[in-house]
Motif scaffolding. Structure first.
Motif, short mmCIF file in Angstrom:
data_model
loop_
_atom_site.label_atom_id
_atom_site.label_comp_id
_atom_site.label_asym_id
_atom_site.label_seq_id
_atom_site.Cartn_x
_atom_site.Cartn_y
_atom_site.Cartn_z
N MET A 87 26.60 -32.56 -44.01
CA MET A 87 27.55 -31.40 -43.84
C MET A 87 27.71 -30.56 -45.46
N ILE B 299 25.89 -23.29 -41.32
CA ILE B 299 26.89 -23.84 -40.40
C ILE B 299 26.50 -24.04 -38.99
N ARG B 300 25.53 -23.22 -38.34
CA ARG B 300 24.74 -23.35 -37.11
C ARG B 300 23.83 -24.40 -36.87
N THR C 187 26.02 -28.09 -37.42
CA THR C 187 26.75 -28.39 -36.73
C THR C 187 25.96 -28.19 -35.06
N TYR D 277 30.43 -24.94 -34.58
CA TYR D 277 31.69 -25.50 -35.19
C TYR D 277 32.59 -26.13 -34.14
N TYR E 145 31.22 -28.80 -32.14
CA TYR E 145 30.88 -29.89 -33.18
C TYR E 145 32.61 -30.68 -33.37
#
Length: 155
Positions: A34, A83-84, A87, A144, A147
């Motif tokens: 991450m 980000i997509r 997560t 997110y 997640y």
């Protein structure tokens, strides 16, 4: 313009796919992954935004000022994709919540396509850019959020 957009998407997908086999066996390493994804995405976003004038003048002969503006706005799209990927595809799908990720992508895409018909007609290139950035933002926020929920349920 498509070349630049595709390059940004491909880099995020490459990083995602490189780590996916490892993460499927070692999900406890996800926090490190991450960080790598967020730092890479942020660096690319800032790099494209800051150097969009130089990049557009090198790649495009005419109207590079307008293209530079488009690039600057589209650069936001990069961090949202990272980000997509981090997560959604590389976490939610690995912990048995692929249906959530699938629904986020499906419903956001369909809604964006419908909204895009209006925005593109009314605002041309800026309408198209807003659909791309907006839909990616929504997908990033939702993946997110789920997640974080999955992490909380795991504890």
């Amino acid at each position: 313009m498509l070349r630049i957009r595709k390059c940004r998407f491909v880099l995020g997908t490459i990083l995602s796919n490189v780590f996916l086999p490892h993460l499927s066996r070692n999900l406890e390493d996800h926090p490190v992954y991450m960080k790598i994804m967020m730092i890479s995405g942020l660096m690319l976003t800032l790099g494209i935004a800051i150097f969009s004038d130089a990049i557009s003048s090198i790649l495009f002969s005419g109207n590079s000022d307008e293209i530079s503006t488009y690039m600057r706005i589209l650069s936001l799209w990069i961090i949202f994709i990272f980000i997509r990927n981090a997560t959604g595809a590389n976490y939610l799908m690995l912990v048995g919540r692929e249906h959530i990720y699938k629904n986020i992508v499906l419903y956001t895409s369909v809604t964006s396509a419908v909204v895009g018909v209006y925005l593109i007609q009314k605002y041309q290139a800026y309408g198209a850019i807003s659909v791309v950035v907006g839909s990616s933002f929504i997908m990033a926020v939702l993946t997110y959020w789920y997640y974080v929920q999955a992490l909380d349920n795991k504890r």
